[in-house]
Scaffold this active site. Sequence first.
Site: not given
Length: 491
Positions: A50, A140
């Site tokens: 990520h 995110d």
Amino acid sequence: MKPLQPSSPHSVYDRDRDRDREREGALSKEMEDKQMKGHVLVLPYPSQGHINPLLQFAKRLASKGVKATLTTTHYTLNSISAAHIGVEPISDGFDEGGFSQAGNVDFYLKSFRDHGSRTLAELIQKFSNSATPVNCVVYDSFLPWALDVAKQHGIYGAAFFTNSATVCSIFAHIHHGLLTLPLTPETTPLLLPGLPPLYFPDLPSFLRFPDSYPAYLAMKLSQYSNLNQADWVFSNTFEELEGKEARGVSEIWPAKLIGPMVPSAYLDERIKGDRGYGSSLWKPLSEECIEWLETKPSNSVVYVSFGSMVSLSEEQIAELAWGLKESNMYFLWVVRDSEQQNLPKWFLDSVQEKGKVVTWCNQLEMLAHRTVGCFVTHCGWNSTLEGLSLGVPMIGVPKWTDQLTDAKFVEEIWEIGVRAKEDEVGVVRKDELLRCLKEVMEGDKSKEIKRNANKWRDSAMKTITEGGSSDKCIDEFVQHLMASYQNLNGL
Ligand code: UDP
């Protein structure tokens, strides 16, 4: 920091002039800051898969004049080193040890939400009195609370999805009640707009077995909980690759496709010196890998990696070890420290001539090397995009979550590799690996796969190059940020 200068016989005139210059310097810095096209906090979930794409997005924004500050947990802060990107910490409540200190997914996610919301708000406030107030949080999608924080401060919030559009589409359908769980062999194939028929083995594991990781499943569904308030939705994929899939679900998931978020040196070379993501949670042993690769013929090496999270059973590792040995091909295998004890005792000594095993490396450098002819991958979305962007044929050995869906696309839709079949207990046996290695490295099918891989590599390059579809989407975002920033700064 520069040492203080010893006092020198400056005239009053010199001192005044110096003071004027300092003031001018400060002013021009302020002007420069004001002329920035915006200030974006970029907040990844703190795992390698990520941090990499979000940090890459931060670099893209910075290359277009936006001030970008990567905002990550104290524990992962030191892993970041990227030129032109600011770095600021927030807290997940486990500043000393991160996720492993928490020891439990549910507990960790709740703690991150509570501590993260508070410390993110403090960070936005800290900048609000500076020359570069924050006007957007790119968060995110695993952390939807960050959008609530952005909205409480009256600034933009943009969700960044790190999975494929196809996987996002399936989860969006479930969140909106258009599909019900559990999905079973009897209720499949799924026929969703824009997607090819998806059979039971192609579906993300959390949907096939909802009780397996309930906290992760809940997190994946929570990505959509407040998405209608997001000012932008970004997805790390691109029009030519998954435009149809994204359009099929655009009413409930209106994503702009801005990928592939792969360092610029491998695609358009517009960001100077951008050869790595700029984050590594483990020490990469890249130099010794490159030295080893240099001694091998072109397209002869099999690069094997299962990314940063997958933990293989001892049985699975043994089957892969046998398969690699019996193939008699050169191989470079990343086995993380935590997995090394599962390598068979006989293995390392018996493959010294042909193979190299390392605990971590800069994967992109390996994939870009002329000697690497094939990528045995778990099909994490970043690894899939990296293999595709660098034109490396793949053997998918997916294990859980979205990897199963990605592997289907690698084999059947983009035709840039094959998917290894598991047996009834979920293990890819050595003979199956051998079959896949032969198919991808030798013979007629390998040529077709390589042709397709080159085609997709070209497409990935074009989309991010000036005027390409992803580049245009990023430009539109930057234009919007710029216009609103000028208002904010009273220019
Ligand atoms: N990676 C790396 N070195 C390695 C193995 C992986 O730099 O030895 C990087 C890889 O380039 C990718 C990321 O780690 O960007 C893994 O992300 P992915 O989505 O493929 O898988 P995950 O680790 O999230 O399962």
